[in-house]
Design a protein around this motif. Structure first.
Motif, PDB file in Angstrom:
ATOM      1  N   UNK A   1      31.899  -0.077 -80.762  1.00 50.81           N
ATOM      2  CA  UNK A   1      31.963  -1.446 -80.241  1.00 50.81           C
ATOM      3  C   UNK A   1      33.394  -1.860 -79.911  1.00 50.81           C
ATOM      4  N   UNK A   2      34.379  -1.245 -80.611  1.00 49.55           N
ATOM      5  CA  UNK A   2      35.782  -1.607 -80.388  1.00 49.55           C
ATOM      6  C   UNK A   2      36.260  -1.229 -78.979  1.00 49.55           C
ATOM      7  N   UNK A   3      35.536  -0.333 -78.299  1.00 48.89           N
ATOM      8  CA  UNK A   3      35.928   0.057 -76.941  1.00 48.89           C
ATOM      9  C   UNK A   3      35.670  -1.053 -75.927  1.00 48.89           C
ATOM     10  N   UNK A   4      34.753  -1.957 -76.263  1.00 49.26           N
ATOM     11  CA  UNK A   4      34.399  -3.005 -75.332  1.00 49.26           C
ATOM     12  C   UNK A   4      32.997  -2.794 -74.787  1.00 49.26           C
ATOM     13  N   UNK A   5      32.663  -3.483 -73.715  1.00 50.62           N
ATOM     14  CA  UNK A   5      31.337  -3.410 -73.108  1.00 50.62           C
ATOM     15  C   UNK A   5      31.325  -2.316 -72.040  1.00 50.62           C
ATOM     16  N   UNK A   6      30.392  -1.349 -72.178  1.00 54.18           N
ATOM     17  CA  UNK A   6      30.263  -0.277 -71.190  1.00 54.18           C
ATOM     18  C   UNK A   6      29.634  -0.838 -69.923  1.00 54.18           C
ATOM     19  N   UNK A   7      30.296  -0.669 -68.767  1.00 56.79           N
ATOM     20  CA  UNK A   7      29.764  -1.225 -67.517  1.00 56.79           C
ATOM     21  C   UNK A   7      29.527  -0.172 -66.439  1.00 56.79           C
ATOM     22  N   UNK A   8      29.946   1.082 -66.678  1.00 58.05           N
ATOM     23  CA  UNK A   8      29.734   2.102 -65.657  1.00 58.05           C
ATOM     24  C   UNK A   8      30.445   3.399 -65.964  1.00 58.05           C
TER      25      UNK A   8
ATOM     26  N   UNK B   1      29.041   1.554 -61.007  1.00 59.20           N
ATOM     27  CA  UNK B   1      28.849   0.441 -61.931  1.00 59.20           C
ATOM     28  C   UNK B   1      27.372   0.272 -62.269  1.00 59.20           C
ATOM     29  N   UNK B   2      27.099   0.116 -63.542  1.00 59.64           N
ATOM     30  CA  UNK B   2      25.746  -0.129 -64.069  1.00 59.64           C
ATOM     31  C   UNK B   2      24.697   0.795 -63.475  1.00 59.64           C
ATOM     32  N   UNK B   3      24.855   2.121 -63.625  1.00 60.40           N
ATOM     33  CA  UNK B   3      23.819   3.040 -63.135  1.00 60.40           C
ATOM     34  C   UNK B   3      22.532   2.882 -63.940  1.00 60.40           C
ATOM     35  N   UNK B   4      21.446   3.444 -63.455  1.00 61.71           N
ATOM     36  CA  UNK B   4      20.177   3.342 -64.178  1.00 61.71           C
ATOM     37  C   UNK B   4      20.261   4.089 -65.499  1.00 61.71           C
ATOM     38  N   UNK B   5      19.445   3.685 -66.449  1.00 62.49           N
ATOM     39  CA  UNK B   5      19.457   4.302 -67.778  1.00 62.49           C
ATOM     40  C   UNK B   5      19.119   5.788 -67.716  1.00 62.49           C
ATOM     41  N   UNK B   6      18.423   6.222 -66.660  1.00 65.08           N
ATOM     42  CA  UNK B   6      18.025   7.628 -66.537  1.00 65.08           C
ATOM     43  C   UNK B   6      19.083   8.489 -65.845  1.00 65.08           C
ATOM     44  N   UNK B   7      20.169   7.861 -65.391  1.00 58.96           N
ATOM     45  CA  UNK B   7      21.223   8.612 -64.683  1.00 58.96           C
ATOM     46  C   UNK B   7      21.846   9.652 -65.623  1.00 58.96           C
ATOM     47  N   UNK B   8      21.909  10.900 -65.162  1.00 62.83           N
ATOM     48  CA  UNK B   8      22.447  11.992 -65.984  1.00 62.83           C
ATOM     49  C   UNK B   8      23.967  12.047 -65.826  1.00 62.83           C
ATOM     50  N   UNK B   9      24.656  12.054 -66.951  1.00 56.65           N
ATOM     51  CA  UNK B   9      26.129  12.030 -66.936  1.00 56.65           C
ATOM     52  C   UNK B   9      26.668  13.421 -66.594  1.00 56.65           C
ATOM     53  N   UNK B  10      27.415  13.546 -65.484  1.00 56.74           N
ATOM     54  CA  UNK B  10      27.964  14.860 -65.114  1.00 56.74           C
ATOM     55  C   UNK B  10      29.257  15.176 -65.876  1.00 56.74           C
TER      56      UNK B  10
END
Length: 395
Positions: A321-328, A373-382
């Protein structure tokens, strides 16, 4: 071996030839001859008196003290001895005053060259280079240092054609350790003097050190990036443009980040005109008081590469949580040349020819540091992705 030996002999004789063409060489030889002659006279005449000079070493010691220290260790008693001693004293006084003056001038010249940025930067690696100058340059430097807490002033090398302004800047305590290379940053030799091959990052700002037009400023920026990437393809390059017309040229030069100042200003004015306070929000995001607030780019844990964005988002909200809000996400982060080389290797590993061709086509269209920014929850992280956070200032 014989050719090398002959070449060294030729170089040696050539150096001797140049040496003996210099008038000062004969002046130095004449002074040395005079000192030797006076020392021989002192030895020959004073060994027969009671002056205390009895051996060759005594006369040599007498000469060293008279010439280098400027006083007599022994008192000569004969007239020729006294005359020789006075000549030794006068010769030493003037000759070594001249040498000391030259040595002092040499050190002053070295310091002046250093202050004026005429010396080559040596024994530096992993440093940060800033090319160009414009009014308010001190504020740019302060922002760079604030945004990069791991960088200290002695790790920054400036390249521009504004030596007077840089000397004034370095007169302040906070900037006295800055390194400076004077010259045209589009020139290869100037960049090499700044140890471009050992640098880690470089920022090319719109240069206003001279009365350039906007077209000339952007043209010089493009030329500088082309030269930089040619000298060090692995260097992370950020460049500022006045006009978007040259953006495609910088992309072709594989510039890692491009800053379009006029476009940012237009967009900021347009959003501000809505009367909804966008400008205040944007200002808060990009101009935090420290490097730990605003928009932040952070590493993604290795175990989440290949997993979904939704899984990463849940992990960040629960554990970091200390990193902040994840936006993308920031895709293909880092140096373009490195990412492209790695992508080519991966593409060639596939046993299927059609797949290789398809992958190579993807490599051609690879975009470095591409934000999503704000990809879908199913987006696979490369791989080579980083996380984008928004974090407020700690209270």
């Amino acid at each position: 071996m014989r050719k090398k030996r002959d070449g060294k002999l030729k170089s040696f004789f050539h150096a001797l030839k140049i040496l003996f063409k210099t008038p000062s060489t004969y002046a130095y030889l004449s002074i040395i001859f005079l000192i030797i002659t006076m020392t021989v006279i002192v030895y020959n005449v004073e060994t027969k008196t009671g002056s205390g000079i009895a051996t060759k070493f005594d006369s040599f010691y007498f000469m060293c003290v008279a010439v280098f220290a400027g006083y007599f260790e022994y008192v000569c008693e004969s007239l020729p001895g006294r005359a020789a001693a006075i000549i030794l004293l006068i010769t030493g006084t003037f000759f070594f005053s001249y040498i000391r003056g030259n040595i002092t001038a040499m050190f002053v010249d070295i310091q002046e060259k250093k202050d004026k940025g005429l010396k080559t930067i040596k024994d530096m690696s992993g440093h940060f280079i800033i090319c160009g100058w414009r009014p308010g340059f001190d504020k740019i430097l302060k922002t760079v240092l604030k945004s990069n807490p791991e960088i200290t002033t002695d790790m920054i090398v400036l390249i521009n054609e504004a030596p007077e302004q840089i000397q004034l800047l370095k007169s302040h305590d906070g900037f006295k350790d800055l390194k400076f290379v004077a010259g045209d940053f589009t020139d290869e030799s100037t960049l090499k003097r700044a140890e471009i091959k050992e640098a880690e990052r470089i920022l090319v700002i719109s240069d206003k050190s001279k009365k350039y037009s906007e077209l000339e400023i952007d043209s010089r920026t493009v030329l500088a990036v082309l030269t930089i990437k040619n000298l060090n393809p692995a260097l992370y390059v950020v460049a500022e443009l006045m006009s978007p017309k040259f953006e495609k040229h910088l992309k072709m030069a594989h510039c890692d980040e491009i800053i379009l100042m006029q476009e940012y200003e237009k967009n900021l004015l347009a959003t501000a005109s809505s009367g909804l306070g966008y400008s205040h929000v944007i200002s808060m995001l990009i101009s935090g008081n420290d490097a730990s607030s605003g928009i932040l780019i952070g590493d993604i844990p290795k175990e989440f590469i290949g997993k979904t964005y939704g899984e990463l988002k849940s992990y960040e909200s629960e554990h970091r949580e200390q990193n902040g809000l994840l936006i993308g996400l920031l895709l293909n982060s880092g140096n373009f040349h490195t990412r492209r080389t790695e992508a080519l290797r991966e593409a060639q590993k596939n046993p299927n020819i059609s797949k290789i061709i398809d992958n190579l086509q993807k490599v051609k269209t690879l975009k470095s540091n591409e934000p999503i920014l704000a990809p879908s929850s199913s987006y696979v992280i490369p791989s080579h992705a980083k996380a984008i956070f928004v974090r407020g200032k700690a209270s």
